[in-house]
Scaffold this active site. Structure first.
Site, mmCIF file in Angstrom:
data_model
loop_
_atom_site.group_PDB
_atom_site.id
_atom_site.type_symbol
_atom_site.label_atom_id
_atom_site.label_comp_id
_atom_site.label_asym_id
_atom_site.label_seq_id
_atom_site.Cartn_x
_atom_site.Cartn_y
_atom_site.Cartn_z
ATOM 1 N N TYR A 91 0.839 -1.187 0.000
ATOM 2 C CA TYR A 91 0.000 0.000 0.000
ATOM 3 C C TYR A 91 0.879 1.244 0.000
ATOM 4 C CZ TYR A 91 -3.391 3.482 1.675
ATOM 5 O OH TYR A 91 -4.166 4.596 1.812
ATOM 6 N N ASN A 101 -9.059 0.126 7.598
ATOM 7 C CA ASN A 101 -7.832 0.887 7.827
ATOM 8 C C ASN A 101 -7.415 0.725 9.284
ATOM 9 O OD1 ASN A 101 -5.723 2.683 7.899
ATOM 10 N ND2 ASN A 101 -6.983 4.516 7.722
ATOM 11 N N CYS A 153 -6.224 14.596 6.852
ATOM 12 C CA CYS A 153 -6.107 13.231 7.353
ATOM 13 C C CYS A 153 -7.461 12.735 7.845
ATOM 14 C CB CYS A 153 -5.070 13.179 8.478
ATOM 15 S SG CYS A 153 -4.978 11.579 9.300
ATOM 16 N N ARG A 192 -13.541 5.665 -1.003
ATOM 17 C CA ARG A 192 -13.415 5.908 0.437
ATOM 18 C C ARG A 192 -14.418 6.973 0.857
ATOM 19 N NH1 ARG A 192 -8.066 8.500 3.513
ATOM 20 N NH2 ARG A 192 -9.272 10.116 4.570
#
Length: 302
Positions: free
Chosen positions: A51, A216, A129, A164
């Site tokens: 990833y 995640n 983030c 996402r």
């Protein structure tokens, strides 16, 4: 010269392996690779894929994860990492780097760079983030256009388009589930819901959404750190560990630099270091020797 300098497995074969892995019934574990050497180690240790984290690409440039990196920078890093591993590599494409047409171009460039898939999120630009507060998401219709554009742009049907959603932290779990369903209907192959809090929320999401799901497991965030086994039992298809390797490495580097600053020598740190012989093993110097003995014509001392 197969496997030297570049991976032996072609990009189409890696994409096919990734897509097959997502439907195999076995969870696909994708640790973050902050450079190509780490990607080689991920392969050696038997993981299913690698990833490339947008947060890590930003951090390596000494930038916060707020959408400052460019498409070119992300593609370049992804190409370097994908080139050296036989494993499929999933990459973080942030918001697609702009409008739906930008998302389409992003997919074509990542496909050309040898990546196996990318995820595109529903945050507004500039993003931040996913485990920070103060995020904002675009209307569902806007994200649906991003996903449709990305799906239309790919030329290899096995290139995985992952959608996402960051709506869990802004609109709640039910809204995030509704968004996931809309993104799947728009053609997303894989759904990544950011910042679910615990096993119960992961389970609720799995029960509500039929599309393959990615979890995640990032440290110091909002999600409980569940094991790959737990996530597999919950029915998840893939898990990423996006920043783990960078955090491990930077903690060790800081420790070492503080020791040198304090004592003027690294002598007390040698036992903490990867030995040169191990590095050469990972780089596979011996195989290069077989190809050309003039390249590797020395003995590595222990």
């Amino acid at each position: 010269m197969t496997g030297l300098i570049a991976a032996a497995t072609s990009a189409p074969d890696k994409r096919a392996a990734f897509r097959a892995g997502l439907s195999s019934g076995r969870i696909q574990r994708l640790p973050g690779a902050f450079n190509p050497l780490v990607a080689k180690l991920i392969q050696e240790l038997g993981f299913e894929g690698g990833y490339v984290s947008g947060a890590v690409v930003s951090a390596e440039l000494a930038l916060p994860d707020i959408g400052l990196t460019t498409l070119g920078e992300v593609v370049a890093r992804g190409r370097q990492i994908a080139a050296v591993t036989d494993l499929p590599v999933l990459i973080d494409a942030d918001t697609g780097f702009g409008e739906p047409m930008n998302a389409a171009r992003t997919v074509t460039l990542l496909e050309d760079a040898g990546l196996a898939g990318c995820h595109i999120e529903d945050q507004v630009n500039p993003k931040r983030c996913g485990h920070l507060d103060g995020k904002a998401v675009v209307p569902v219709a806007d994200m649906v256009r991003r996903i449709r554009a990305a799906v239309r742009a790919r030329r290899d049907a096995n290139f995985v388009i992952c959608a996402r959603t960051d709506a869990r932290g802004t609109e709640g779990l039910a809204a995030a589930i509704d968004r996931a369903k809309a993104y799947a209907d728009a053609g997303a192959d894989l759904i990544f819901t950011e910042a679910l809090t615990d096993a119960g929320e992961f389970a609720k999401f799995r029960a509500a959404v039929n599309t393959p799901l990615l979890a995640n497991m990032t440290e110091f965030g909002k999600s409980e750190l569940l094991s790959a086994g737990q996530l597999a039992e919950l029915g998840y298809n893939a898990v990423i560990y996006p920043v783990t390797t960078l955090r491990l490495a930077m903690n060790a580097v800081e420790y070492g630099l503080r020791e040198i600053a304090a004592t003027g020598t690294q002598s007390a740190l040698v036992d903490r270091m990867q030995h040169r012989s191990r590095l050469y093993e990972l780089l596979d110097y011996a195989a290069y020797n077989e190809f050309d003995s003039d390249i590797f014509n020395f003995t590595v001392s222990e």
